[in-house]
Design an enzyme around this catalytic site. Sequence first.
Site, PDB file in Angstrom:
ATOM      1  N   SER A 133       0.851  -1.189   0.000  1.00 12.17           N
ATOM      2  CA  SER A 133       0.000   0.000   0.000  1.00 12.17           C
ATOM      3  C   SER A 133       0.882   1.232   0.000  1.00 12.17           C
ATOM      4  O   SER A 133       2.035   1.194   0.467  1.00 12.17           O
ATOM      5  CB  SER A 133      -0.890  -0.008   1.247  1.00 12.17           C
ATOM      6  OG  SER A 133      -1.479   1.252   1.474  1.00 12.17           O
ATOM      7  N   TYR A 146      -1.508  -0.389  10.452  1.00 12.98           N
ATOM      8  CA  TYR A 146      -1.519  -1.037   9.138  1.00 12.98           C
ATOM      9  C   TYR A 146      -0.284  -0.646   8.334  1.00 12.98           C
ATOM     10  O   TYR A 146       0.371  -1.491   7.709  1.00 12.98           O
ATOM     11  CB  TYR A 146      -2.795  -0.628   8.395  1.00 12.98           C
ATOM     12  CG  TYR A 146      -2.938  -1.191   7.007  1.00 12.98           C
ATOM     13  CD1 TYR A 146      -3.426  -2.477   6.812  1.00 12.98           C
ATOM     14  CD2 TYR A 146      -2.613  -0.426   5.890  1.00 12.98           C
ATOM     15  CE1 TYR A 146      -3.580  -2.997   5.529  1.00 12.98           C
ATOM     16  CE2 TYR A 146      -2.761  -0.934   4.611  1.00 12.98           C
ATOM     17  CZ  TYR A 146      -3.246  -2.220   4.436  1.00 12.98           C
ATOM     18  OH  TYR A 146      -3.392  -2.723   3.164  1.00 12.98           O
TER      19      TYR A 146
END
Length: 226
Positions: A133, A146
């Site tokens: 990501s 995350y």
Amino acid sequence: MKRVAIVTGASRGLGLALATGLSEAGWRLVVDARTQSDLADAAEWIGGDVVAVAGDIRDPAHREALIDAAGTADLLVNNAGILGPSPQPPLASYPLEALREVFEVNVLAPLALTQRVLPALRAREGALVNITSDAAVEAYEGWGGYASAKAAIEQASAVLAAEEPALRVWWVDPGDLRTRMHQEAFPGEDISDRPLPETVVPAFVRLVTTRPPSGRVRLADVTVPA
């Protein structure tokens, strides 16, 4: 002989889209997800030569079941992951037990599966994809848990690429997509402006077909012929 791919977290979202794209490109697939009913529906949608193995990627027995079902592997796509608490808490108050789970699912479990699949990948000069990501390289407020896990898997991928020069190792940023996980990151917000996961499939299939050198890949930068 068909190429064989293992794709984790394939019952919905990006994993389902990537698995479907690989199936349409002629790959034999082994896919997993935690919920048997969802995975069965996904396998029917994917079609082609696909074996569905339900289970938790953190479970060593489940990882062995994936390997047994595949027999061998030309490609491993570590897509399964979790966001963590939603809405996402700041690091100052992030529950450490939840953070351990985020790292267990997003870092340790993919590495454990990779370790077991590596002999097959080496034998077939295969490839590894770890889904990452932009949060791994950008400092977004509220994304500490995350993002730090994704940063860890990116660095692990980079080291693995250096250690396994005969393989292709890509850590792949698909961009912001309209998935359930992305919606969980923005509870109550409208994310309908994000593209669907299917939009990045042509770029992904081109990546695994053309096999550029190992490295970080933004699917938005992969050129797909018209």
